[in-house]
Design a protein around this motif. Structure first.
Motif, short mmCIF file in Angstrom:
data_model
loop_
_atom_site.label_atom_id
_atom_site.label_comp_id
_atom_site.label_asym_id
_atom_site.label_seq_id
_atom_site.Cartn_x
_atom_site.Cartn_y
_atom_site.Cartn_z
N PHE A 52 9.42 4.40 13.15
CA PHE A 52 8.84 5.37 12.21
C PHE A 52 7.78 6.24 12.87
CE2 PHE A 52 5.80 6.12 8.55
CZ PHE A 52 6.58 7.09 7.94
N THR A 53 6.97 5.64 13.73
CA THR A 53 5.87 6.38 14.35
C THR A 53 6.33 7.33 15.46
OG1 THR A 53 5.48 4.53 15.88
CG2 THR A 53 4.17 4.59 13.84
N HIS A 54 7.63 7.33 15.75
CA HIS A 54 8.17 8.26 16.75
C HIS A 54 8.58 9.60 16.12
CE1 HIS A 54 9.13 5.33 20.27
NE2 HIS A 54 8.07 4.93 19.58
N LEU A 55 8.43 9.70 14.81
CA LEU A 55 8.80 10.95 14.14
C LEU A 55 7.81 12.06 14.48
CD1 LEU A 55 9.69 9.59 10.57
CD2 LEU A 55 11.28 10.30 12.37
N ASP A 56 8.29 13.29 14.37
CA ASP A 56 7.47 14.45 14.73
C ASP A 56 6.23 14.60 13.85
OD1 ASP A 56 9.30 15.03 16.67
OD2 ASP A 56 10.35 16.57 15.52
N ILE A 57 6.28 14.06 12.64
CA ILE A 57 5.14 14.22 11.74
C ILE A 57 3.89 13.52 12.26
CG2 ILE A 57 6.46 14.57 9.62
CD1 ILE A 57 6.15 11.61 9.00
N PHE A 58 4.08 12.63 13.24
CA PHE A 58 2.93 11.92 13.81
C PHE A 58 2.46 12.54 15.13
CE2 PHE A 58 5.03 8.62 11.21
CZ PHE A 58 3.97 8.31 10.37
N ASP A 59 3.09 13.63 15.54
CA ASP A 59 2.66 14.30 16.77
C ASP A 59 1.18 14.68 16.69
OD1 ASP A 59 5.07 14.10 18.00
OD2 ASP A 59 5.69 16.18 17.68
N GLY A 60 0.47 14.40 17.75
CA GLY A 60 -0.95 14.75 17.79
C GLY A 60 -1.86 13.77 17.11
N THR A 61 -1.31 12.65 16.64
CA THR A 61 -2.13 11.62 15.99
C THR A 61 -2.11 10.34 16.82
OG1 THR A 61 -0.34 10.62 14.67
CG2 THR A 61 -1.43 12.57 13.76
N GLU A 62 -3.02 9.45 16.53
CA GLU A 62 -3.09 8.18 17.25
C GLU A 62 -1.89 7.28 16.94
OE1 GLU A 62 -6.78 6.33 16.39
OE2 GLU A 62 -8.00 7.86 17.41
N LEU A 63 -1.24 7.54 15.82
CA LEU A 63 -0.10 6.71 15.43
C LEU A 63 1.18 7.06 16.19
CD1 LEU A 63 -0.49 6.55 11.54
CD2 LEU A 63 -0.78 4.67 13.16
N HIS A 64 1.21 8.25 16.80
CA HIS A 64 2.45 8.70 17.44
C HIS A 64 2.88 7.73 18.54
CE1 HIS A 64 4.94 11.56 19.99
NE2 HIS A 64 5.57 11.47 18.84
N GLN A 65 4.10 7.22 18.38
CA GLN A 65 4.72 6.27 19.31
C GLN A 65 3.86 5.02 19.52
OE1 GLN A 65 6.05 8.16 22.91
NE2 GLN A 65 7.42 9.56 21.83
N SER A 66 3.13 4.65 18.47
CA SER A 66 2.35 3.41 18.55
C SER A 66 3.27 2.22 18.34
CB SER A 66 1.24 3.42 17.49
OG SER A 66 1.80 3.41 16.19
#
Length: 329
Positions: A52-66
């Motif tokens: 879920f955290t690999h989605l584009d909506i998390f780009d630029g956040t700490e959650l991205h690809q967490s």
């Protein structure tokens, strides 16, 4: 009054039949959407286990690809359950059940569309589709096309399409319409009353409806602009269609509440995409080609017919209501 009753009874037969079919189609879309996500290869090289955290909506956040152990499938199920709960609420309330509210239209030529959410949802969804189709028809006559934003993956697109109604209705209806309406018309300071009015704005004593209508129109324009404002948005031709939809959703929110506006938006997104996604998978065609399938064309015809009868019912009720008021004066 006798003339209006007979006319409403006459129109009520196809009207209630169409709304009932539409309700059934809504219901079928729930398992259909789950099937598309979990039992097909709509995602191609990825499936519902995509993080879920690999989605584009998390780009630029700490959650991205967490390393958060949540998949797109998990998030989809949460959304699905939420919409199902709201759907059940719409069937049963706020005052009476869907079928119970339909029967007086045929029997007595009378109905209260505010006694059941699903009546308003099916009616205004079909009106929204009809108006959108008319706008598209006019624009095409002037060479203006509506081009959807690019989609890298159909599974991810389905998830985003399912998420959008909740996010957009929260922003454009609750935040941009609901809170200003409470500020304008509420005379209480209770937190509970504040939340209830955000859920059902018709609880407010709206003595000056012009301000409310202006707010709905303004937010509708913002809603339309939001669909074309970004680099990966729809083409400019989408503005008029989205703005009209925003105005309708705003009016529905004011008249029926958040349940109705949310589920109409859900119907334009999840409901439609579940059928298109299903057809694309069983026929092994692209999502784009699935929109041209005969079943989708048949559904569109059904929606348009329902929209026509819904508008006829509205006009007849308004005409005889005004006539009755004139006679009383």
């Amino acid at each position: 009054m006798e003339s209006s009753t007979k006319l409403l009874q006459f129109l009520g037969i196809p009207f209630t039949a169409l709304l009932s079919v539409l309700f059934g189609l809504f219901l079928i879309s729930f398992p259909m959407g789950m099937y598309v996500i979990f039992e097909t290869d709509i995602g191609g090289d990825i499936n519902y286990q995509y993080p879920f955290t690999h989605l584009d909506i998390f780009d630029g956040t700490e959650l991205h690809q967490s390393s958060v152990d949540v998949t797109v499938g998990d998030a989809f199920v949460v959304l699905w359950i939420f919409y199902l709960v709201v759907f059940v609420i719409a069937i049963l309330g706020p005052k009476s059940g869907f079928l119970k509210t339909l029967s007086p239209i045929i029997s007595f030529g009378k109905y209260d569309d505010r006694s059941n959410y699903m009546i308003g949802i099916t009616k205004w969804f079909s009106i929204l589709v009809l108006i959108s189709a008319l706008i598209n028809f006019v624009q095409e006559g002037f060479g203006v096309e509506i081009i959807p934003p690019p989609a890298d993956n159909d599974l991810i697109q389905f998830f985003y399409v399912s998420l959008a109604p909740l996010m957009e209705e929260f922003v454009f209806r609750i935040l941009l319409i609901g809170i200003p309406l409470v500020a304008l018309y509420s005379n209480r300071s209770s937190v509970r009353y504040f939340i209830r009015c955000l859920w059902t704005p018709s609880l407010l004593d709206i003595h000056d409806v012009k301000k409310a209508i202006f707010l709905i129109l303004f937010v509708g324009v913002l809603f339309g602009f939001s669909h074309i404002a970004f680099a990966d948005s729809w083409s400019g031709g989408k503005f008029a269609q989205a703005a009209a939809s925003g105005v309708i959703l705003g009016w529905v929110y004011l008249r029926y509440g958040f349940v109705a506006s949310l589920l109409i938006h859900w119907a334009t997104n999840y409901f439609v995409f579940s059928y298109v996604g299903f057809l694309s998978q069983i026929n092994d065609v692209s999502i784009h080609d699935a929109f041209s399938h005969s079943l989708i064309s048949s559904l569109e015809t059904l929606f348009l017919a329902s929209g026509v009868f819904s508008i006829c019912i509205l006009l007849v009720r308004r005409f005889f209501s005004n006539k009755e008021s004139t006679l009383k004066i």
